[in-house]
Design an enzyme around this catalytic site. Structure first.
Site: not given
Length: 396
Positions: A36, A198, A354, A377
């Protein structure tokens, strides 16, 4: 999606507040992955080459709106200096006199690093008065932290009304370009790969991209909800019971629209993640006391065959518990296949940040795909078709 960026004349001699993402993995007093930090190199170099005076601002961890030494960015200053090959000045706040004085003392081409923006509770409330204080020492704002662009914080968008000019940095532009290529008007055949735990995390992305996809491959924990929706027994596998109707509706809509959805045909099971009783079974024969933890070899063949010839691929979510070698093979084989398509067939392949980004790095495929998003996200919300607060102001 195109974003407004700066020219050298826009920033020459100006004081620039640059929003970066230094929320890096940190363990044992060390940064364990500096990806990052390195991601902002291009934008920072352009600013410094143009003669700007730059202050870097970021959050780090979850200090809950108050100063906490455990989350001080001072700890990663050596890593920042090493990544960019320059010396920086650290300021132990992100607003106020200390910042103003440090910025005033800067010469063209010099850099300061400000303290964790989340040491102030006002930051995540996007408080206008706090934004005004944050912006006060600066002429220009440059937003380059894609991974925080889905947050409406003072440091991602709140400062914009209080500076003379605001622009997107190279990283933000690259994310908009590449994610746009596989979500706004993707070249077909277009394959969407969905995994992770999920179903609820993927509802909006399915809603936005179902009509654009040629084929959707569903693996990971979410696959078992879809298998259950087909009437299969899934043992102790993950199941989002509240999303069974969504799964059924999605399968029906896809069939009606001519979009192919492929689910696992076999699965690697065990009684628990840390158990040794690992075996591969058909999805029609999952034992009642076992849980699915990876896609099986026949599913890998099925999925890889479906990828062949794709012109666009978007992948969000691993195929199994890839952190454990027993359940990593499905994700590894898919990563290799996506990399192979990209290199040999010119496929535009985007990895949606992610865990998926972590997986392709683990399997040495990150530099062989078209783009690995820096935001989990944020990439999800972009591909859901949402306007991101830290990106929308720069749209042209």
């Amino acid at each position: 999606m195109k974003l407004k960026t700066f020219t050298p004349s826009d920033v020459a001699g100006k004081s620039v507040l640059m929003r970066v993402d230094f929320n890096v993995p940190f363990k044992g007093g060390k940064v364990t992955d500096n990806s990052r930090i390195l991601a902002h190199t291009s934008t920072l170099k352009k600013l410094l080459d143009a003669g700007a005076k730059v202050a870097l601002i970021s959050h780090f961890g979850r200090p809950k709106g108050k100063a906490d030494p455990a989350f001080s960015l001072s700890q990663i200053v050596p890593d920042i200096e090493k990544a960019y090959g320059l010396k920086v000045v650290f300021v132990d706040d992100c607003v106020g006199e200390k910042v103003a004085e440090a910025v005033k003392a800067l010469k063209a081409g010099e850099v300061v690093v400000l303290e964790n923006s989340r040491f102030h509770a006002e930051e995540q409330k996007n408080d206008p008065e706090f934004s005004k204080k944050m912006a006060a020492p600066f002429d220009v704002f440059v937003m380059d932290a894609f991974s925080a662009s889905h947050r409406a914080d003072c440091s991602t968008c709140g400062v914009i009304p209080f500076v003379k000019a605001a622009f997107a940095g190279d990283l933000l532009i690259r994310e908009a370009e590449m994610l746009g290529a596989v979500s706004e008007n993707p070249a077909k055949p277009y394959v969407l790969i969905l995994g992770g735990a999920k179903v609820s995390d993927k509802i909006a992305i399915v809603g936005n991209l179902l009509s654009k996809a040629t084929t959707i491959l569903i693996g990971g924990g979410m696959a078992y909800t879809f298998l259950k929706a087909q009437g299969k027994e899934i043992g102790k596998s993950l199941c989002d019971a509240e999303r069974l109707d969504f799964a059924k509706d999605t399968l029906k809509k896809a069939a009606d629209m001519g979009v192919k959805i492929l689910l696992p045909v076999d699965t690697v099971v065990a009684s628990a993640i840390d158990a040794d009783d690992v075996s591969t079974v058909s999805v029609d024969a999952i034992p009642a006391d076992k849980m699915g933890l990876d896609i099986g070899p026949e599913t890998v063949k099925l999925f890889v065959e479906a990828l062949n010839g794709a012109k666009s691929i978007l992948w969000n979510g691993p195929m199994g518990v890839f952190e454990d070698a027993k359940f990593a093979e499905g994700t590894k084989k898919l990563a290799e296949a996506v990399a192979d398509m990209t290199q040999k067939q010119g496929t535009t392949s985007v990895i949606g940040g992610g865990d998926t980004a972590s997986a392709v790095r683990q399997f040495k495929a990150a530099d062989k795909v078209s783009h690995v998003s820096t935001g989990g996200g944020a990439s999800l919300e972009f591909c859901e078709g949402k306007a991101l607060p830290g990106m929308a102001p720069f749209a042209i």
